[in-house]
Each structure stands twice: as structure tokens, then as C-alpha cells.
Design a protein around this motif. Structure first.
Motif, PDB file in Angstrom:
ATOM      1  N   UNK A 192       0.825  -1.210   0.000  1.00 29.06           N
ATOM      2  CA  UNK A 192       0.000   0.000   0.000  1.00 29.06           C
ATOM      3  C   UNK A 192       0.866   1.269   0.000  1.00 29.06           C
ATOM      4  N   UNK A 193       0.537   2.190  -0.903  1.00 30.92           N
ATOM      5  CA  UNK A 193       1.243   3.465  -0.953  1.00 30.92           C
ATOM      6  C   UNK A 193       2.504   3.435  -1.798  1.00 30.92           C
TER       7      UNK A 193
ATOM      8  N   UNK B  73       1.109   3.673 -11.430  1.00 25.50           N
ATOM      9  CA  UNK B  73       0.132   3.054 -10.525  1.00 25.50           C
ATOM     10  C   UNK B  73       0.683   2.887  -9.107  1.00 25.50           C
ATOM     11  N   UNK B  74      -0.119   3.301  -8.126  1.00 25.46           N
ATOM     12  CA  UNK B  74       0.247   3.133  -6.716  1.00 25.46           C
ATOM     13  C   UNK B  74      -0.718   2.145  -6.078  1.00 25.46           C
ATOM     14  N   UNK B  75      -0.186   1.138  -5.393  1.00 22.42           N
ATOM     15  CA  UNK B  75      -1.041   0.110  -4.782  1.00 22.42           C
ATOM     16  C   UNK B  75      -1.911   0.724  -3.685  1.00 22.42           C
ATOM     17  N   UNK B  76      -3.153   0.273  -3.606  1.00 19.80           N
ATOM     18  CA  UNK B  76      -4.075   0.824  -2.614  1.00 19.80           C
ATOM     19  C   UNK B  76      -4.285  -0.139  -1.437  1.00 19.80           C
ATOM     20  N   UNK B  77      -3.646  -1.291  -1.482  1.00 15.39           N
ATOM     21  CA  UNK B  77      -3.752  -2.214  -0.343  1.00 15.39           C
ATOM     22  C   UNK B  77      -2.514  -3.100  -0.291  1.00 15.39           C
TER      23      UNK B  77
ATOM     24  N   UNK C 103      -8.869   3.540 -18.213  1.00 16.37           N
ATOM     25  CA  UNK C 103      -9.927   4.335 -17.601  1.00 16.37           C
ATOM     26  C   UNK C 103      -9.709   4.538 -16.097  1.00 16.37           C
ATOM     27  N   UNK C 104      -9.650   3.448 -15.361  1.00 15.59           N
ATOM     28  CA  UNK C 104      -9.571   3.591 -13.897  1.00 15.59           C
ATOM     29  C   UNK C 104      -8.147   3.760 -13.392  1.00 15.59           C
ATOM     30  N   UNK C 105      -7.209   3.179 -14.097  1.00 14.33           N
ATOM     31  CA  UNK C 105      -5.802   3.332 -13.695  1.00 14.33           C
ATOM     32  C   UNK C 105      -4.903   2.996 -14.871  1.00 14.33           C
ATOM     33  N   UNK C 106      -3.648   3.343 -14.721  1.00 16.37           N
ATOM     34  CA  UNK C 106      -2.683   2.975 -15.758  1.00 16.37           C
ATOM     35  C   UNK C 106      -2.602   3.980 -16.882  1.00 16.37           C
TER      36      UNK C 106
END
Lengths: 101, 484
Positions: B87-88, B101-105, B326-329
Motif C-alpha cells: 500500500x502506498x 500506478x500506486x497500490x491501494x492495499x 480508464x480507472x488506472x494505468x
């Protein structure tokens, strides 16, 4: 095994990947080789190429479930930050349906 | 042992003992390894978390001062392949597609290591989306093999394997879909484990081929690999394929006799003669100790690669559909419609090998090709049954890990079929779910490491580690260090 150029174009269309003419040609050759290798393997092993395979026996019989407990989701900001284009806190995409005002 | 020797050669257990005895501090150790990464310049790491690692090291030193020391991996510096989420932190799979992209978990494996005291040093280089056997498809450029900088470290977990071999970290995690832990471990002269499918949680691992992917440790010795495995294994409700088996604990060191089957791949004319010689010597030693060693016909290395390609690419084509800009990348800069945006984003964001595999998988999953897909399962079942049968008679199946030692940069990258064959001896385990461990087994005449693969029945990592630890009492191959 021979693969038609149209099949490569169709696969690229389904996979939503833009390919140049050059790429189509070179991938066509790769895919032919990879498929042929597999067909050769089947032949050596004496296995028929057909759809007779019982997939129900392959997977685990039990579906793993966990309790569906609501929780407060606190990472919205982190998720939105990863989006390439955001407008007013929403994912922004090209117009899909045009209105007729 | 002086401190440098300790940090370069000791086991995790010995390092923890030295920390407790006040011979060295965690901060000194973390700085030592970070300096080595920078000095070696092998491009093993794509990012070093220096400040964070030092801060955590100081925290650990404070715990040491108060005698509050807990954890199987207390104070031990480690690295994660760039497809395992923290995460982070950035999580890119060495792809242009995910550069921002940054991991959210947190992945489950990271959480488990962290709670046992491990100190994360950074993320390591890899083939793009774990698709490759040389780490040459990485967006970040090549990782160099510490034994010969003109050669590949193997892949896809090439950064993790080279980092452990060059002693830039005590251990690292990789992921293995067709051999991506064991093949680079062999080419870099370190120990790498692909656990039984379902034994280590895949939660937080970026999916490539979900029915084949497993996370595993890359270490200096079988003993260390076993220790890290005790930490990361175990049921996880967040992974639907996680198996509810008893959590693995360290084995005792009681020696026993083993019934060993040796695959006839050892007589394959494609096998590098130096690899053959090293393995034959080792087998003679094992035999001399009274173990039963018998050759068996195990021809599946001839068939595993094409089957593996069909199954893994089919799954990959579905798993990688999520990268839509769309959502990431990554998102293409210019496009004139939604579909045009998808196509350009994916055409520009993915590298050549990734596109080849998505395309092949999509082609295989077209309705008219369903016989190809179904038939590949028949071969996979045949392999599974053959292994099952083998383990009714034997404890261990031995094969070389690879047919060849580390190859030169550029040697195979333009010939995808030849590159795919780097997985010939390892992908068998992914197709069947069995565990596989590669351990160092000597060197070729030109000084390149040779790997021995140990396979056991599913969920029998105990026998695997007992045997590997026994083999490592017979040689010092795992202690050899590349010249600096």
C-alpha cells in the motif's frame, strides 16, 4: 498450422489492441508456430484434438465464501488518484452516446 | 565470522542471533545492503525505499535495546518483485501500462513478512507482467547476471534472483507461473521455491494466469527458503484458491533415506553437458549414502511448454483485459472514440511479448478453437496423473532446472519460441500444481551456476526441504559468491 491474417485481425479487435501491419504479420507467424507445436505434442502423446473434456472434474467442488460484512471504504481518494483522467472526482471517458440536442 | 562475512554468508537464523547478541545493528545491516545495491549497479531494483527502510531499522534497533525481539524474520532486509502490492508504493509489473500506478492495499505475503519483522528494501525488476524468461522485456531495462554481466539473470523474477545472488538483500519474493522463480534462481545460483498451488495467498499479486500463479521465496539456502515459507504460507480467505491445509512449520533436521526418481531429461541431448556432469556427480554422492536413486521415463518436458502457453495465455488474455486506460494505468494521448482509446492505450502501453500472449490467448478462446483449449487440459491431466503415480513409488523427483546455463543478452529475445522453451522443465509443476524447488548444484566450466530441481507430491514441502537441506550438507555450492 496456417492461421489466416483475418483471424489475427479479429483477435486483435476482440482484445482491443491496435496493431500495425508489420506486427500483424510477425504475430501471425508466432501464433502459427505456437499452435503447431501444440498439435505436434498432441500427436506424439496420442491425444485427439476435440472438445471432449469434462471441466467439472477439474475445479474444486467447494466455493470459498466469506461473510459479506459491510465496512467503511476509506481509500476512494487513493483509487481516484490512479486514474489517468478525472473530472469532478469521477473517471473521465470519451463520449459514448451522443445526445441530439 | 566478522560482520561482512556474516551479512554475505549467514543464514537468517544466524543473522538474528547476531542481532540479539549485539554484534551488529539492524540499521548498519540495512545500510550495508543498500550500499551494495548502489555499488553493484546490476539494475536489480527498480526502486529502493531507503528512508523508510532505515526508519524501520531504527525502530527494530530500539526493540533490540529493550529486549523486545519477536518475529521469525526480525530485522531481515528483503525485496519484493514489482508485481506484489504494498500500500502506498508503486506497483508497475515493469510495464509502461502501470508506470504511475500506486497500490491501494497490502498483499497478504507482505503483511505476513512485515508482522514477522522483515524490513522491505525495495521492489525488484522483472519481465513485463511476468511474461518472459530473461527480464529483457522489462520497461526498466535489463538486469545483469552477477556471475557474468553480459548474461541474463533469467526471469521473470530476474531482479529478485540477481539481488539475492549478489547479496544485496537476504531474501526476495518472486512469482512463478511457468518457472519464473526456479529458472532465474538456477541461472543466478540461488535457491527458489514454487510452492504447491493454493498454499501461499495470491491476494495482492497482479494476476497473469490465475490457475498457475504462485508466490514463493528466493533465498541463499534451503534452510532460509523454508523459514520464509513458514511465514508466507497458510490459508487466506481473500484468495478463493487458497487451501485450508495445516500451516507449514519448520521441519526437524532428522536425516533419513530417500527414494529418488531421476527424470530421463538428464539424458536429453539438448541438456548442457556441464549441467549433466554436475548432476550426475551429485546423484552418485546421494546414492553412496544409501539412498535409492532410479531413472524414470518422464517425457513431459517435451510437451509442457506448448500446453503451458495455451493455458497461461488464455488466462492472461482475460486477466489483462482490465487495463483499459480508464480507472488506472496508461492512457493514449490521442484517440477519437472509446474503442479507439482502448486500442491505442493497449497497443502503446503493452510491450511486444505481452501483446503476443494476449493475442494468442484471445485466438485460442475464439469459439472455433475450443478444441485446442479443451485438449490442453487433457495433457495437463496426463502430467498430473503421471506425477501422482511417480509419488506412489518415490519421495522425490529430480530434474535439471534448466537445459542451459545463463544465456547472453539478445540471444533469444527475437525468437519467442526458443525463449518460451526456457520453461520446459519447470512449467510441469505449474500445470500439475506440485511444488518445485531449485537449488544450486555446481558450476559449468565457464563459471555459470547450475540448478537442480526437486519436485515432491502436492503439499509435501516437508520432504522437499528435508531432502534439499540434506543435499546442501554435501556441498558448498549455495555459499559460492560471484566476484565483485
Amino acid at each position: 498450422m496456417r492461421i489466416e491474417k483475418e483471424d489475427i485481425k479479429k483477435a486483435a479487435e476482440i482484445a482491443k489492441i491496435h496493431l500495425s501491419e508489420e506486427e500483424i504479420e510477425s504475430y501471425k507467424k508466432n501464433l502459427e508456430d505456437m499452435t503447431q507445436e501444440f498439435l505436434d505434442a498432441l500427436e506424439s502423446l496420442g491425444i485427439n484434438l476435440d472438445e471432449n473434456f469434462d471441466f467439472t472434474k477439474s475445479s474444486s467442488k467447494r466455493t470459498v465464501l466469506r461473510d459479506d460484512e459491510p465496512e467503511i471504504f476509506e481509500k476512494t481518494e487513493m483509487i481516484i488518484k490512479n486514474a489517468p483522467l478525472v473530472k469532478d472526482g469521477l473517471f473521465s471517458v470519451p463520449t459514448i452516446i451522443k445526445g441530439d440536442k | 565470522m566478522n560482520n561482512k562475512e556474516l551479512l554475505l554468508n549467514a543464514t537468517i537464523e544466524e543473522i538474528i542471533t547476531a542481532l540479539k547478541g549485539g554484534e551488529i545493528s539492524v540499521e548498519e545491516m540495512v545500510r550495508f545492503f543498500i550500499e551494495r545495491i548502489k555499488k553493484n549497479n546490476l539494475n536489480t531494483f527498480v526502486e529502493i525505499y531507503e528512508d523508510e527502510a532505515i526508519e524501520r531499522a531504527r525502530e527494530a534497533d530500539r526493540k533490540l535495546a529493550t529486549g523486545n525481539v519477536h518475529g521469525t524474520l526480525f530485522g531481515i532486509p528483503f525485496a519484493l518483485k514489482d508485481n506484489i502490492a504494498v500500500k502506498g508504493h508503486k506497483l508497475t509489473c515493469a510495464s509502461r501500462m502501470l508506470l504511475d500506478y500506486t497500490a491501494t492495499y497490502d498483499s497478504t505475503v507482505y503483511k505476513r513478512i512485515e508482522s514477522e519483522g522483515g524490513i522491505l528494501i525495495g521492489r525488484t525488476n522483472m519481465d513485463e507482467f511476468a511474461m518472459g524468461s530473461s527480464t529483457e522485456t522489462s520497461f526498466y531495462g535489463n538486469t545483469l547476471n552477477p556471475w557474468d554481466r553480459s548474461r541474463v539473470p533469467g526471469g521473470s523474477s530476474g531482479g529478485s534472483a540477481a539481488a539475492v545472488a549478489a547479496r544485496e538483500v537476504v531474501f526476495a519474493l518472486g512469482s512463478d507461473t511457468g518457472g519464473s522463480i526456479r529458472q532465474p534462481a538456477a541461472l543466478c545460483g540461488v535457491t527458489g521455491l514454487k510452492p504447491t498451488y493454493g498454499r501461499v495467498s495470491r491476494y495482492g499479486l497482479v494476476a497473469f494466469a490465475s490457475s498457475l500463479d504462485q508466490i514463493g521465496p528466493i533465498c541463499r539456502s534451503a534452510e532460509d527458503a523454508e523459514r520464509v515459507f513458514t511465514v508466507i504460507n497458510g490459508f487466506d480467505e481473500r484468495d478463493t484458491t487458497s487451501k485450508e491445509v495445516e500451516k507449514y512449520n519448520l521441519t526437524d533436521n532428522t536425516t533419513r533415506q530417500f527414494k529418488v526418481a531421476v527424470s530421463n531429461d538428464l539424458n536429453d541431448t539438448h541438456l548442457n553437458p556441464d549441467i549433466k556432469l554436475n548432476l550426475l556427480n551429485l546423484l552418485n554422492d546421494i546414492k553412496a549414502d544409501g539412498n535409492i536413486v532410479e531413472e524414470i521415463d518422464f517425457d513431459f518436458s517435451k510437451y509442457s511448454v506448448p500446453v503451458y502457453q495455451i493455458l497461461s495465455c488464455s488466462e492472461a488474455s482475460s486477466n489483462l483485459a482490465r487495463y483499459d486506460g480508464i480507472r488506472y494505468g496508461y492512457r493514449a494521448e490521442k484517440y477519437d472514440s472509446l474503442f479507439d482509446m482502448y486500442k491505442k492505450t493497449r497497443g502503446e502501453g503493452f510491450g511486444e511479448e505481452v501483446k503476443r500472449r494476449i493475442l494468442f490467448g484471445t485466438y485460442i478462446l475464439m469459439a472455433k478453437n475450443s478444441a485446442l483449449y479443451a485438449s490442453s487440459f487433457k495433457v495437463a491431466r496426463l502430467i498430473r496423473n503421471k506425477l501422482k503415480e511417480t509419488f506412489t513409488k518415490y519421495d522425490i523427483l529430480i530434474t535439471p532446472t534448466t537445459f542451459n546455463t545463463a544465456f547472453k543478452f539478445g540471444e533469444k529475445i527475437d525468437d519467442p519460441i526458443q525463449m518460451h522453451h526456457s520453461d520446459a522443465l519447470t512449467s510441469v509443476c505449474n500445470l500439475s500444481g506440485n511444488p518445485g524447488l531449485s537449488i544450486p548444484a555446481g558450476f559449468s566450466r565457464d563459471g555459470l551456476p547450475v540448478g537442480l530441481q526437486i519436485i515432491t507430491k502436492r503439499f509435501d514441502e516437508k520432504t522437499m526441504f528435508r531432502f534439499a537441506k540434506y543435499v546442501q550438507t554435501k556441498s558448498d555450492w549455495h555459499r559460492a559468491l560471484p566476484e565483485e
